[in-house]
Design a protein around this motif. Structure first.
Motif, short mmCIF file in Angstrom:
data_model
loop_
_atom_site.label_atom_id
_atom_site.label_comp_id
_atom_site.label_asym_id
_atom_site.label_seq_id
_atom_site.Cartn_x
_atom_site.Cartn_y
_atom_site.Cartn_z
N ALA A 42 0.92 -1.29 -0.10
CA ALA A 42 0.10 -0.02 0.09
C ALA A 42 0.90 0.94 -0.03
CB ALA A 42 -0.72 0.09 1.30
N ARG A 43 0.42 2.37 -0.59
CA ARG A 43 1.05 3.47 -0.46
C ARG A 43 0.31 4.53 0.28
NH1 ARG A 43 5.10 4.88 -4.40
NH2 ARG A 43 4.43 2.96 -5.38
N ILE A 44 0.71 5.29 1.22
CA ILE A 44 0.14 6.41 1.92
C ILE A 44 0.41 7.54 1.35
CG2 ILE A 44 -0.12 7.37 4.18
CD1 ILE A 44 1.06 4.76 5.39
N THR A 45 -0.72 8.20 0.87
CA THR A 45 -0.63 9.53 0.25
C THR A 45 -0.81 10.70 1.21
OG1 THR A 45 -2.80 9.29 -0.75
CG2 THR A 45 -0.95 8.44 -1.99
N ASN A 46 -1.65 10.29 2.19
CA ASN A 46 -2.02 11.46 3.23
C ASN A 46 -1.25 11.36 4.52
OD1 ASN A 46 -3.48 9.13 3.80
ND2 ASN A 46 -5.48 10.11 4.42
N HIS A 47 -0.04 11.29 4.55
CA HIS A 47 0.43 10.75 5.74
C HIS A 47 0.43 11.81 6.80
CE1 HIS A 47 4.20 10.57 8.20
NE2 HIS A 47 3.99 9.12 8.15
N THR A 48 0.39 13.03 6.56
CA THR A 48 0.07 14.25 7.62
C THR A 48 -1.33 14.04 8.34
OG1 THR A 48 -0.74 15.63 5.90
CG2 THR A 48 1.85 15.64 6.41
N GLN A 49 -2.08 13.40 7.70
CA GLN A 49 -3.51 13.21 8.03
C GLN A 49 -3.70 12.10 9.20
OE1 GLN A 49 -6.19 13.27 4.65
NE2 GLN A 49 -6.42 15.35 4.78
N ILE A 50 -2.82 11.19 8.84
CA ILE A 50 -2.89 9.87 9.58
C ILE A 50 -1.78 9.50 10.47
CG2 ILE A 50 -4.53 8.82 7.77
CD1 ILE A 50 -2.31 7.24 6.87
N ARG A 51 -0.69 10.41 10.40
CA ARG A 51 0.51 10.14 11.11
C ARG A 51 0.32 9.80 12.81
NH1 ARG A 51 3.72 14.58 10.07
NH2 ARG A 51 2.22 15.92 11.34
N ASP A 52 -0.36 10.46 13.58
CA ASP A 52 -0.77 10.21 14.68
C ASP A 52 -1.41 8.77 14.88
OD1 ASP A 52 0.37 12.85 15.45
OD2 ASP A 52 -1.67 13.77 15.47
#
Length: 59
Positions: free
Chosen positions: A10-20
């Motif tokens: 999988a590739r995470i494209t919204n890392h800043t939204q799901i980092r926490d």
């Protein structure tokens, strides 16, 4: 028994939204590993046996 291993990429494209949330999941997984490892070590020290999967899940 035939065992099949599947790997998903999988590739995470919204890392800043799901980092926490990812950090929390990693922390929880680490704690769960440590608890299981401690339980196994205690059982080994008591009677020289490693508990099976069902026993670990019940604990």
């Amino acid at each position: 028994m035939l065992e099949t291993t599947r790997t998903y990429v999988a590739r995470i494209t919204n890392h800043t939204q799901i980092r926490d949330n990812l950090d929390e999941c990693g922390f929880a997984a680490s704690k769960l590993w440590n608890v299981g490892r401690y339980y196994i070590q205690e059982r080994w020290d008591e009677d020289g046996e490693i508990p099976d999967e069902a026993e670990l899940k019940s604990e």
